[in-house]
Design a protein around this motif. Structure first.
Motif, PDB file in Angstrom:
ATOM      1  N   ASN A 137       0.819  -1.212   0.000  1.00 11.04           N
ATOM      2  CA  ASN A 137       0.000   0.000   0.000  1.00 11.04           C
ATOM      3  C   ASN A 137       0.854   1.264   0.000  1.00 11.04           C
ATOM      4  O   ASN A 137       0.467   2.284  -0.591  1.00 11.04           O
ATOM      5  CB  ASN A 137      -0.953  -0.024   1.199  1.00 11.04           C
ATOM      6  CG  ASN A 137      -1.918  -1.176   1.094  1.00 11.04           C
ATOM      7  OD1 ASN A 137      -2.664  -1.293   0.120  1.00 11.04           O
ATOM      8  ND2 ASN A 137      -1.899  -2.068   2.081  1.00 11.04           N
ATOM      9  N   LEU A 138       2.020   1.205   0.646  1.00 13.07           N
ATOM     10  CA  LEU A 138       2.960   2.313   0.521  1.00 13.07           C
ATOM     11  C   LEU A 138       3.389   2.458  -0.936  1.00 13.07           C
ATOM     12  O   LEU A 138       3.502   3.574  -1.455  1.00 13.07           O
ATOM     13  CB  LEU A 138       4.172   2.073   1.418  1.00 13.07           C
ATOM     14  CG  LEU A 138       5.263   3.142   1.374  1.00 13.07           C
ATOM     15  CD1 LEU A 138       4.725   4.514   1.774  1.00 13.07           C
ATOM     16  CD2 LEU A 138       6.439   2.753   2.259  1.00 13.07           C
ATOM     17  N   GLU A 139       3.601   1.331  -1.612  1.00 12.14           N
ATOM     18  CA  GLU A 139       3.955   1.376  -3.033  1.00 12.14           C
ATOM     19  C   GLU A 139       2.817   2.004  -3.848  1.00 12.14           C
ATOM     20  O   GLU A 139       3.070   2.817  -4.742  1.00 12.14           O
ATOM     21  CB  GLU A 139       4.247  -0.035  -3.530  1.00 12.14           C
ATOM     22  CG  GLU A 139       4.829  -0.092  -4.931  1.00 12.14           C
ATOM     23  CD  GLU A 139       5.268  -1.489  -5.320  1.00 12.14           C
ATOM     24  OE1 GLU A 139       5.848  -1.635  -6.405  1.00 12.14           O
ATOM     25  OE2 GLU A 139       5.032  -2.443  -4.533  1.00 12.14           O
ATOM     26  N   ARG A 140       1.565   1.665  -3.527  1.00  9.97           N
ATOM     27  CA  ARG A 140       0.419   2.288  -4.192  1.00  9.97           C
ATOM     28  C   ARG A 140       0.419   3.797  -3.976  1.00  9.97           C
ATOM     29  O   ARG A 140       0.141   4.576  -4.896  1.00  9.97           O
ATOM     30  CB  ARG A 140      -0.888   1.728  -3.633  1.00  9.97           C
ATOM     31  CG  ARG A 140      -1.270   0.360  -4.063  1.00  9.97           C
ATOM     32  CD  ARG A 140      -2.475  -0.135  -3.253  1.00  9.97           C
ATOM     33  NE  ARG A 140      -3.696   0.633  -3.478  1.00  9.97           N
ATOM     34  CZ  ARG A 140      -4.791   0.541  -2.710  1.00  9.97           C
ATOM     35  NH1 ARG A 140      -4.792  -0.277  -1.659  1.00  9.97           N
ATOM     36  NH2 ARG A 140      -5.853   1.262  -2.988  1.00  9.97           N
ATOM     37  N   LEU A 141       0.708   4.201  -2.762  1.00 10.33           N
ATOM     38  CA  LEU A 141       0.696   5.620  -2.431  1.00 10.33           C
ATOM     39  C   LEU A 141       1.767   6.383  -3.198  1.00 10.33           C
ATOM     40  O   LEU A 141       1.516   7.471  -3.731  1.00 10.33           O
ATOM     41  CB  LEU A 141       0.889   5.802  -0.924  1.00 10.33           C
ATOM     42  CG  LEU A 141       0.854   7.237  -0.408  1.00 10.33           C
ATOM     43  CD1 LEU A 141      -0.512   7.858  -0.630  1.00 10.33           C
ATOM     44  CD2 LEU A 141       1.218   7.272   1.070  1.00 10.33           C
ATOM     45  N   LEU A 142       2.959   5.806  -3.274  1.00 15.47           N
ATOM     46  CA  LEU A 142       4.057   6.483  -3.968  1.00 15.47           C
ATOM     47  C   LEU A 142       3.776   6.649  -5.453  1.00 15.47           C
ATOM     48  O   LEU A 142       4.379   7.524  -6.102  1.00 15.47           O
ATOM     49  CB  LEU A 142       5.357   5.713  -3.756  1.00 15.47           C
ATOM     50  CG  LEU A 142       5.910   5.698  -2.324  1.00 15.47           C
ATOM     51  CD1 LEU A 142       7.148   4.823  -2.239  1.00 15.47           C
ATOM     52  CD2 LEU A 142       6.227   7.108  -1.851  1.00 15.47           C
ATOM     53  N   ALA A 143       2.882   5.863  -5.983  1.00 15.53           N
ATOM     54  CA  ALA A 143       2.510   6.013  -7.400  1.00 15.53           C
ATOM     55  C   ALA A 143       1.711   7.283  -7.636  1.00 15.53           C
ATOM     56  O   ALA A 143       1.507   7.677  -8.799  1.00 15.53           O
ATOM     57  CB  ALA A 143       1.705   4.799  -7.852  1.00 15.53           C
ATOM     58  N   GLN A 144       1.277   7.942  -6.563  1.00 16.18           N
ATOM     59  CA  GLN A 144       0.495   9.169  -6.701  1.00 16.18           C
ATOM     60  C   GLN A 144       1.413  10.386  -6.696  1.00 16.18           C
ATOM     61  O   GLN A 144       1.390  11.216  -5.796  1.00 16.18           O
ATOM     62  CB  GLN A 144      -0.537   9.262  -5.569  1.00 16.18           C
ATOM     63  CG  GLN A 144      -1.472   8.089  -5.469  1.00 16.18           C
ATOM     64  CD  GLN A 144      -2.281   7.892  -6.738  1.00 16.18           C
ATOM     65  OE1 GLN A 144      -2.675   8.856  -7.413  1.00 16.18           O
ATOM     66  NE2 GLN A 144      -2.527   6.632  -7.074  1.00 16.18           N
ATOM     67  N   ASN A 145       2.266  10.465  -7.718  1.00 11.70           N
ATOM     68  CA  ASN A 145       3.079  11.667  -7.965  1.00 11.70           C
ATOM     69  C   ASN A 145       3.951  12.034  -6.762  1.00 11.70           C
ATOM     70  O   ASN A 145       4.004  13.197  -6.343  1.00 11.70           O
ATOM     71  CB  ASN A 145       2.173  12.851  -8.320  1.00 11.70           C
ATOM     72  CG  ASN A 145       1.219  12.526  -9.447  1.00 11.70           C
ATOM     73  OD1 ASN A 145       1.638  12.224 -10.562  1.00 11.70           O
ATOM     74  ND2 ASN A 145      -0.089  12.556  -9.173  1.00 11.70           N
ATOM     75  N   ALA A 146       4.632  11.054  -6.204  1.00  6.38           N
ATOM     76  CA  ALA A 146       5.439  11.290  -5.011  1.00  6.38           C
ATOM     77  C   ALA A 146       6.571  12.277  -5.292  1.00  6.38           C
ATOM     78  O   ALA A 146       7.245  12.214  -6.319  1.00  6.38           O
ATOM     79  CB  ALA A 146       6.022   9.976  -4.499  1.00  6.38           C
ATOM     80  N   THR A 147       6.775  13.182  -4.357  1.00 10.07           N
ATOM     81  CA  THR A 147       7.865  14.144  -4.422  1.00 10.07           C
ATOM     82  C   THR A 147       8.282  14.472  -2.992  1.00 10.07           C
ATOM     83  O   THR A 147       7.729  13.947  -2.033  1.00 10.07           O
ATOM     84  CB  THR A 147       7.431  15.416  -5.184  1.00 10.07           C
ATOM     85  OG1 THR A 147       8.556  16.272  -5.390  1.00 10.07           O
ATOM     86  CG2 THR A 147       6.365  16.191  -4.421  1.00 10.07           C
ATOM     87  N   GLY A 148       9.280  15.317  -2.836  1.00 13.53           N
ATOM     88  CA  GLY A 148       9.739  15.713  -1.515  1.00 13.53           C
ATOM     89  C   GLY A 148       9.417  17.171  -1.238  1.00 13.53           C
ATOM     90  O   GLY A 148       9.360  17.990  -2.157  1.00 13.53           O
ATOM     91  N   ILE A 149       9.161  17.489   0.026  1.00 12.20           N
ATOM     92  CA  ILE A 149       8.967  18.874   0.439  1.00 12.20           C
ATOM     93  C   ILE A 149       9.903  19.174   1.602  1.00 12.20           C
ATOM     94  O   ILE A 149      10.454  18.277   2.227  1.00 12.20           O
ATOM     95  CB  ILE A 149       7.513  19.175   0.840  1.00 12.20           C
ATOM     96  CG1 ILE A 149       7.053  18.290   2.004  1.00 12.20           C
ATOM     97  CG2 ILE A 149       6.582  19.036  -0.339  1.00 12.20           C
ATOM     98  CD1 ILE A 149       5.689  18.676   2.554  1.00 12.20           C
ATOM     99  N   GLU A 150      10.062  20.453   1.883  1.00 14.60           N
ATOM    100  CA  GLU A 150      10.890  20.913   2.992  1.00 14.60           C
ATOM    101  C   GLU A 150      10.027  21.235   4.202  1.00 14.60           C
ATOM    102  O   GLU A 150       8.909  21.734   4.066  1.00 14.60           O
ATOM    103  CB  GLU A 150      11.659  22.176   2.591  1.00 14.60           C
ATOM    104  CG  GLU A 150      12.734  21.951   1.540  1.00 14.60           C
ATOM    105  CD  GLU A 150      13.924  21.183   2.097  1.00 14.60           C
ATOM    106  OE1 GLU A 150      14.566  21.679   3.039  1.00 14.60           O
ATOM    107  OE2 GLU A 150      14.194  20.077   1.584  1.00 14.60           O
TER     108      GLU A 150
END
Length: 441
Positions: free
Chosen positions: A32-45
Motif C-alpha cells: 500500500n505504501l507502493e500504491r501511495l508512492l505512485a500518486q506523484n510522489a515528491t519531496g517537500i521541505e
C-alpha cells in the motif's frame, strides 16, 4: 449514495522521508505504501525548526511560523523564564478547520498532532500528541465518549524507548488499532468534505530504531517490517476508501519532516554555558527545569535548535537592548558555524529569524534558528554539561526529504504551501487574525 460534493482526503505520515519510503516500498512487504508512492510522489521541505508542532501547525494554518506563532514544543515565559508546553491556544491565525466551518464545509480529523484543546467545528476531531485527555482532544463530546468506550489510545508509551523493541511494537500496534477504530467511526456515511488521518507511529519507531528500519542487515529489520506491515494495512484502508468515493476528489499524503540516522546530539545550552553566555542555578530536576539566572545570562536555547538573546525589550530581566542583541546574534552565528564534532562541521546553516520568517509573530521568534547537518540532533536541555552525547535515541529529524504525494500532481515546496493547496482546493476565504496575543515566547 452518490455525492456531488468534492472531497479531499489527507493522509499524514509523521516523519517519513521520501527516500526511505521508496526503499521500504521496494522491499515488496508494503504494497500500500507502493500504491501511495505512485500518486506523484515528491519531496517537500519542513518549516524550521523541523518539529511536528511547527510543521503540522504550518500545514493546518497554511501559514509560516512568523504568522501562526508556534516555534516548538515549549515556550518560555518572558517574566518568570519558566518553560511551559505549547498547545493549540498558541496558534495566532485561523486554522483550515476554522475556515472550513465558516464556509459551511465538514471536516473529520483523526490524530492531528498539536491540535488540542480542540474547538467546535462542523464535523468531528480527535487531536493527537502531546495531549493526553480525550475531553480536551475530541469534539463533539459524544465522539469523545465513543472513543473512550472503544479504549482509544492518543499516544503510545515510549518510556522504554530503544531498550525494549517488543514493548514499543505492542504499543504502536495499539495506537494503530485506535486510529483504525476512529477512522471507521467517522468515515461512515461519507458526510464530509475533508477527511484527515495522521499516523504518528513512524516517528516513534524512527526515533528509537531508525537503523533497524534503514538497514536490511540489522537484526531487527524483519521485526520492524512486520510492524510496518500493520501500518501499511491502515494506509491501504485509507486508499481503498478513497478509491470508493464518488464524485470529484483528491488525495494528499504528506510528512511533516524527514528523518535520518543519529550521529550525536548537540546540546546548545551546554555550548552557551561553556562560552560563558548562559548561567543556571544548580539543582535542575530534569531537562526542562531551566533555572536560568537571567541577569547573568546573555543567551539561552530551547529545543531543538533555537537560541534566544536575553533582550531588555522582550524579557523582564533582559541584559541587552535590541541593537546589541542583533550584533551578538551575528557573532554567535559565525561561532556556531565553526563548531565541529570529530572533525565534521555540526551546522548546515544558522539563520537569523528575519531570514526565514515573516509576519506579526516574528517578534516572538528565536533570534537564531540552527539547522544541523544530517545526523546532528540539536537540543537545548537544562540538565546536561557535555555538548555532545547520545541519550537513548537512534534517529533524528531532518528538514529535508519529507514525503508528499498528490493525485492532483501539485508540488508545494514546504508544509506551509501544502496547507495552501487545501485552502485553494476548497476556495476557502481568508479570515481575520485574532486580536488576542500570547505572552509566551
Amino acid at each position: 449514495m452518490p455525492h456531488s460534493r468534492k472531497r479531499l482526503v489527507v493522509l499524514g505520515l509523521d516523519g517519513l522521508p521520501l527516500s526511505l519510503a521508496r526503499a521500504l516500498a521496494a522491499s515488496g512487504r508494503l504494497p500500500n505504501l507502493e500504491r501511495l508512492l505512485a500518486q506523484n510522489a515528491t519531496g517537500i521541505e519542513a518549516e524550521l525548526p523541523e518539529l511536528s508542532p511547527v510543521n503540522w501547525t504550518s500545514f493546518l494554518t497554511a501559514a509560516n511560523p512568523g504568522r501562526h506563532g508556534v516555534f516548538g514544543f515549549v515556550g518560555i515565559d518572558p517574566a518568570s523564564y519558566a518553560l511551559g508546553p505549547i498547545d493549540a491556544t498558541s496558534i495566532r491565525v485561523p486554522t483550515l478547520m476554522d475556515r472550513m466551518t465558516a464556509a459551511g464545509r465538514c471536516a473529520k480529523i483523526v490524530n492531528l498532532p498539536c491540535a488540542a484543546p480542540v474547538k467546535p467545528l462542523t464535523g468531528a476531531i480527535v487531536a493527537g500528541f502531546p495531549e493526553t485527555d480525550l475531553d480536551r482532544a475530541a469534539y463533539p463530546p459524544q465522539f469523545a465518549a465513543n472513543l473512550r468506550l472503544a479504549g482509544y489510545r492518543i499516544e503510545a508509551d515510549t518510556s522504554r524507548g530503544a531498550a525494549d523493541f517488543d514493548f514499543l511494537a505492542r504499543e504502536l500496534r495499539r495506537t494503530l488499532a485506535s486510529r483504525r477504530a476512529a477512522l471507521e467511526m467517522l468515515w461512515a456515511g461519507g458526510d464530509f468534505d475533508c477527511f484527515m488521518l495522521v499516523l504518528t507511529e513512524t516517528d516513534r519507531l524512527f526515533h528509537f530504531f531508525f537503523p533497524a528500519v534503514a538497514h536490511p542487515e540489522h537484526a531487527l529489520h524483519g521485526a520492524v517490517l512486520d510492524l510496518l506491515a500493520d501500518w501499511d494495512r491502515v494506509i491501504g484502508l485509507v486508499l481503498d476508501r478513497y478509491d470508493a468515493l464518488d464524485g470529484p476528489k483528491r488525495l494528499i499524503a504528506l510528512a511533516d519532516h524527514g528523518f535520518v540516522e543519529l550521529v550525536t546530539e548537540v546540546d546548545l545550552n551546554a555550548w552557551l554555558a561553556q562560552k560563558g553566555l548562559l548561567f543556571t542555578r544548580p539543582g535542575a530536576q530534569n531537562e526542562w527545569d531551566a533555572r536560568i539566572a537571567p541577569h547573568q545570562t546573555a543567551a539561552f536555547g530551547l529545543d531543538p535548535g533555537r537560541i534566544y538573546i536575553n533582550i531588555k525589550e522582550r524579557f523582564a530581566r533582559g541584559v541587552f537592548h535590541e541593537h546589541v542583541a542583533e550584533k551578538l546574534a551575528r557573532e554567535l552565528r559565525e561561532e556556531l558555524l565553526t563548531l565541529s564534532y570529530e572533525g565534521v562541521p555540526v551546522m548546515e546553516a544558522v539563520h537569523l529569524a528575519e531570514e526565514i520568517y515573516e509576519g506579526p509573530q516574528l517578534r516572538r521568534a528565536p533570534n537564531l534558528v540552527c539547522v544541523g547537518r544530517p545526523g546532528m540532533s540539536l537540543t537545548a536541555k537544562y540538565d546536561r554539561e557535555a555538548i555532545f552525547g547520545r541519550h537513548g535515541r537512534a534517529g533524528c529529524h531532518s528538514p529535508h526529504d519529507a514525503l508528499y504525494c498528490d493525485t492532483a500532481a501539485a508540488r508545494p515546496a514546504t508544509t506551509t504551501e501544502a496547507g495552501r493547496e487545501v485552502a485553494a482546493y476548497f476556495d476557502l476565504p481568508e479570515q481575520n487574525e485574532p486580536a488576542w496575543i500570547s505572552t509566551a515566547t
